[in-house]
Design a protein around this motif. Structure first.
Motif, PDB file in Angstrom:
ATOM      1  N   ALA A  62      43.115  66.862  89.796  1.00  0.00           N
ATOM      2  CA  ALA A  62      42.649  65.590  89.236  1.00  0.00           C
ATOM      3  C   ALA A  62      43.663  65.108  88.214  1.00  0.00           C
ATOM      4  O   ALA A  62      44.174  65.895  87.419  1.00  0.00           O
ATOM      5  CB  ALA A  62      41.278  65.757  88.574  1.00  0.00           C
ATOM      6  N   LEU A  63      43.955  63.811  88.253  1.00  0.00           N
ATOM      7  CA  LEU A  63      44.838  63.168  87.279  1.00  0.00           C
ATOM      8  C   LEU A  63      44.084  62.014  86.630  1.00  0.00           C
ATOM      9  O   LEU A  63      43.229  61.391  87.268  1.00  0.00           O
ATOM     10  CB  LEU A  63      46.111  62.653  87.950  1.00  0.00           C
ATOM     11  N   PRO A  64      44.413  61.687  85.358  1.00  0.00           N
ATOM     12  CA  PRO A  64      43.603  60.723  84.597  1.00  0.00           C
ATOM     13  C   PRO A  64      43.896  59.248  84.867  1.00  0.00           C
ATOM     14  O   PRO A  64      43.977  58.444  83.951  1.00  0.00           O
ATOM     15  CB  PRO A  64      43.912  61.092  83.155  1.00  0.00           C
ATOM     16  N   SER A  65      44.054  58.887  86.149  1.00  0.00           N
ATOM     17  CA  SER A  65      44.239  57.482  86.508  1.00  0.00           C
ATOM     18  C   SER A  65      43.862  57.285  87.964  1.00  0.00           C
ATOM     19  O   SER A  65      44.217  58.099  88.831  1.00  0.00           O
ATOM     20  CB  SER A  65      45.689  57.038  86.299  1.00  0.00           C
ATOM     21  N   TRP A  66      43.173  56.174  88.235  1.00  0.00           N
ATOM     22  CA  TRP A  66      42.854  55.835  89.614  1.00  0.00           C
ATOM     23  C   TRP A  66      44.123  55.600  90.428  1.00  0.00           C
ATOM     24  O   TRP A  66      44.106  55.702  91.661  1.00  0.00           O
ATOM     25  CB  TRP A  66      41.973  54.583  89.650  1.00  0.00           C
ATOM     26  N   ARG A  67      45.216  55.281  89.779  1.00  0.00           N
ATOM     27  CA  ARG A  67      46.466  55.024  90.492  1.00  0.00           C
ATOM     28  C   ARG A  67      47.076  56.293  91.076  1.00  0.00           C
ATOM     29  O   ARG A  67      48.012  56.212  91.869  1.00  0.00           O
ATOM     30  CB  ARG A  67      47.466  54.355  89.545  1.00  0.00           C
ATOM     31  N   GLY A  68      46.569  57.449  90.687  1.00  0.00           N
ATOM     32  CA  GLY A  68      47.080  58.702  91.211  1.00  0.00           C
ATOM     33  C   GLY A  68      46.146  59.365  92.200  1.00  0.00           C
ATOM     34  O   GLY A  68      46.318  60.541  92.508  1.00  0.00           O
ATOM     35  N   VAL A  97      39.608  61.944  89.462  1.00  0.00           N
ATOM     36  CA  VAL A  97      40.150  61.181  88.345  1.00  0.00           C
ATOM     37  C   VAL A  97      39.697  61.824  87.039  1.00  0.00           C
ATOM     38  O   VAL A  97      38.511  62.016  86.810  1.00  0.00           O
ATOM     39  CB  VAL A  97      39.703  59.708  88.396  1.00  0.00           C
ATOM     40  N   GLY A  98      40.630  62.138  86.177  1.00  0.00           N
ATOM     41  CA  GLY A  98      40.401  62.818  84.917  1.00  0.00           C
ATOM     42  C   GLY A  98      41.536  63.805  84.725  1.00  0.00           C
ATOM     43  O   GLY A  98      42.437  63.874  85.570  1.00  0.00           O
ATOM     44  N   LYS A 103      42.703  55.539  83.218  1.00  0.00           N
ATOM     45  CA  LYS A 103      43.772  54.549  83.363  1.00  0.00           C
ATOM     46  C   LYS A 103      45.085  55.045  82.770  1.00  0.00           C
ATOM     47  O   LYS A 103      45.962  54.251  82.455  1.00  0.00           O
ATOM     48  CB  LYS A 103      43.366  53.237  82.672  1.00  0.00           C
ATOM     49  N   ASP A 104      45.221  56.353  82.649  1.00  0.00           N
ATOM     50  CA  ASP A 104      46.393  56.934  81.996  1.00  0.00           C
ATOM     51  C   ASP A 104      47.361  57.496  83.039  1.00  0.00           C
ATOM     52  O   ASP A 104      47.448  58.704  83.251  1.00  0.00           O
ATOM     53  CB  ASP A 104      45.966  58.024  81.016  1.00  0.00           C
ATOM     54  N   ASP A 105      48.102  56.616  83.708  1.00  0.00           N
ATOM     55  CA  ASP A 105      49.118  57.061  84.671  1.00  0.00           C
ATOM     56  C   ASP A 105      50.396  57.409  83.914  1.00  0.00           C
ATOM     57  O   ASP A 105      51.408  56.726  84.005  1.00  0.00           O
ATOM     58  CB  ASP A 105      49.361  56.007  85.745  1.00  0.00           C
ATOM     59  N   TYR A 106      50.338  58.522  83.214  1.00  0.00           N
ATOM     60  CA  TYR A 106      51.420  58.913  82.292  1.00  0.00           C
ATOM     61  C   TYR A 106      52.715  59.269  83.008  1.00  0.00           C
ATOM     62  O   TYR A 106      53.759  59.433  82.367  1.00  0.00           O
ATOM     63  CB  TYR A 106      50.967  60.073  81.396  1.00  0.00           C
ATOM     64  N   LYS A 116      52.905  52.445  75.093  1.00  0.00           N
ATOM     65  CA  LYS A 116      53.869  52.833  74.064  1.00  0.00           C
ATOM     66  C   LYS A 116      54.103  54.336  74.015  1.00  0.00           C
ATOM     67  O   LYS A 116      55.019  54.790  73.328  1.00  0.00           O
ATOM     68  CB  LYS A 116      53.409  52.317  72.691  1.00  0.00           C
ATOM     69  N   LEU A 117      53.303  55.100  74.718  1.00  0.00           N
ATOM     70  CA  LEU A 117      53.516  56.541  74.769  1.00  0.00           C
ATOM     71  C   LEU A 117      54.676  56.850  75.713  1.00  0.00           C
ATOM     72  O   LEU A 117      54.904  56.135  76.697  1.00  0.00           O
ATOM     73  CB  LEU A 117      52.257  57.255  75.254  1.00  0.00           C
ATOM     74  N   PRO A 118      55.430  57.915  75.462  1.00  0.00           N
ATOM     75  CA  PRO A 118      56.562  58.253  76.333  1.00  0.00           C
ATOM     76  C   PRO A 118      56.093  58.699  77.711  1.00  0.00           C
ATOM     77  O   PRO A 118      55.019  59.289  77.863  1.00  0.00           O
ATOM     78  CB  PRO A 118      57.248  59.401  75.588  1.00  0.00           C
ATOM     79  N   ARG A 119      56.900  58.397  78.716  1.00  0.00           N
ATOM     80  CA  ARG A 119      56.599  58.832  80.072  1.00  0.00           C
ATOM     81  C   ARG A 119      56.512  60.357  80.115  1.00  0.00           C
ATOM     82  O   ARG A 119      57.358  61.065  79.565  1.00  0.00           O
ATOM     83  CB  ARG A 119      57.685  58.348  81.033  1.00  0.00           C
ATOM     84  N   GLY A 120      55.474  60.857  80.742  1.00  0.00           N
ATOM     85  CA  GLY A 120      55.302  62.300  80.855  1.00  0.00           C
ATOM     86  C   GLY A 120      54.356  62.896  79.840  1.00  0.00           C
ATOM     87  O   GLY A 120      54.057  64.090  79.917  1.00  0.00           O
ATOM     88  N   LYS A 121      53.872  62.091  78.880  1.00  0.00           N
ATOM     89  CA  LYS A 121      52.951  62.617  77.868  1.00  0.00           C
ATOM     90  C   LYS A 121      51.568  62.010  78.071  1.00  0.00           C
ATOM     91  O   LYS A 121      51.362  60.813  77.868  1.00  0.00           O
ATOM     92  CB  LYS A 121      53.444  62.309  76.459  1.00  0.00           C
TER      93      LYS A 121
END
Length: 259
Positions: A62-68, A97-98, A103-106, A116-121
């Motif tokens: 599970a990843l925290p974005s519907w985009r994943g 999702v989670g 909505k956090d496609d980091y 504003k958060l860095p990619r990958g965090k």
């Protein structure tokens, strides 16, 4: 149902607060590898965001974005998860999702939220470590751990051989290019990842059904009768790790080279 949001409510030791997110050169198969905190999802009998009913010792992430999110029975969004401590890796379709956010496609260059958060965090990690968003997720809940990925029980226990939540390296396979294959065990068990192209080589992890795996090259080894074909070809899916081609369907256009 966003069941993995519940699974995220696991408190981690304070010593982990100082562990940073790290974007790394990928080990193969994707353009980004990030060091994130992984939690075990559990929740057997519940349904994931794509409608999959969670089974005992299941294999998905599970990843925290519907985009994943991949559709049920698909693996166009798949990840490679590796643990440094025991040199294990798993390949998993993303079916939920989670944790924490939705909505956090980091992993994206252009984030849907928290741009504003860095990619990958992950935002949950920033909230937990740095008090980002006053220490809360997108729903206003206090973030109790820095989780950036949830892993189903089977992949967590049998694949990664983990006893507790821990930091892992996640490669987002859809962000890269190259030959790909889809794991097809015809509803059977997970596919073993070996240290050499031999059925008795050391176990180095596994791949869940429908997961996409990057194929760096192919080499001859032990002959295996699988659900897709009978062959002595093995796919090299990372540094020193292999899966039998007997259980892998090539995606359109894939023409693996010899190792």
């Amino acid at each position: 149902m966003l069941v993995s949001l519940i699974a995220a409510l696991t408190i981690v030791p304070a010593a982990l607060v100082a562990t940073p997110a790290v974007a790394l050169a990928p080990p193969g198969g994707g353009t980004l590898t990030a060091k994130v905190f992984a939690t075990r999802e559990g929740l057997v009998g519940w349904k994931t965001a794509n409608g999959h009913k969670i089974t005992k010792r299941d294999w998905f992430a599970a990843l925290p974005s519907w985009r994943g999110l991949s559709d049920r029975g698909e693996g166009d969004k798949s990840v490679r998860v590796c643990h440094d401590g025991n040199d294990r890796c798993v390949f998993l379709p993303v079916w939920d999702v989670g944790p924490w956010n939705t909505k956090d496609d980091y992993w994206a260059d252009d984030r849907h939220m928290w741009e504003k958060l860095p990619r990958g965090k992950p935002q949950a990690q920033a909230a937990y470590q740095d008090d980002h968003n006053d220490g809360e997720d997108e729903f206003g809940r206090e973030v109790l751990n820095p989780a950036g990925i949830d892993i189903a029980d089977g992949a967590f226990w049998d694949g990664l051989d983990l006893d507790d939540n821990d930091w892992v390296h996640v490669t987002f396979l859809w962000t890269g290019e190259g030959d790909r294959g889809v794991v097809d065990t015809d509803g059977g068990e997970w596919l073993r990842v070996r240290s050499a192209p031999k059925t008795k080589a050391a176990l180095r992890g596994g791949a869940g059904e429908y997961a996409q795996v990057p194929i760096r090259c192919q080499v001859k080894g032990d002959k295996v009768k699988g659900t897709v074909r009978t062959t002595d070809l093995w796919n090299r899916v990372g540094d020193g790790i292999y899966v039998s081609h007997a259980y892998v369907r090539l995606l359109d256009g894939a023409k693996p080279r010899k190792c």
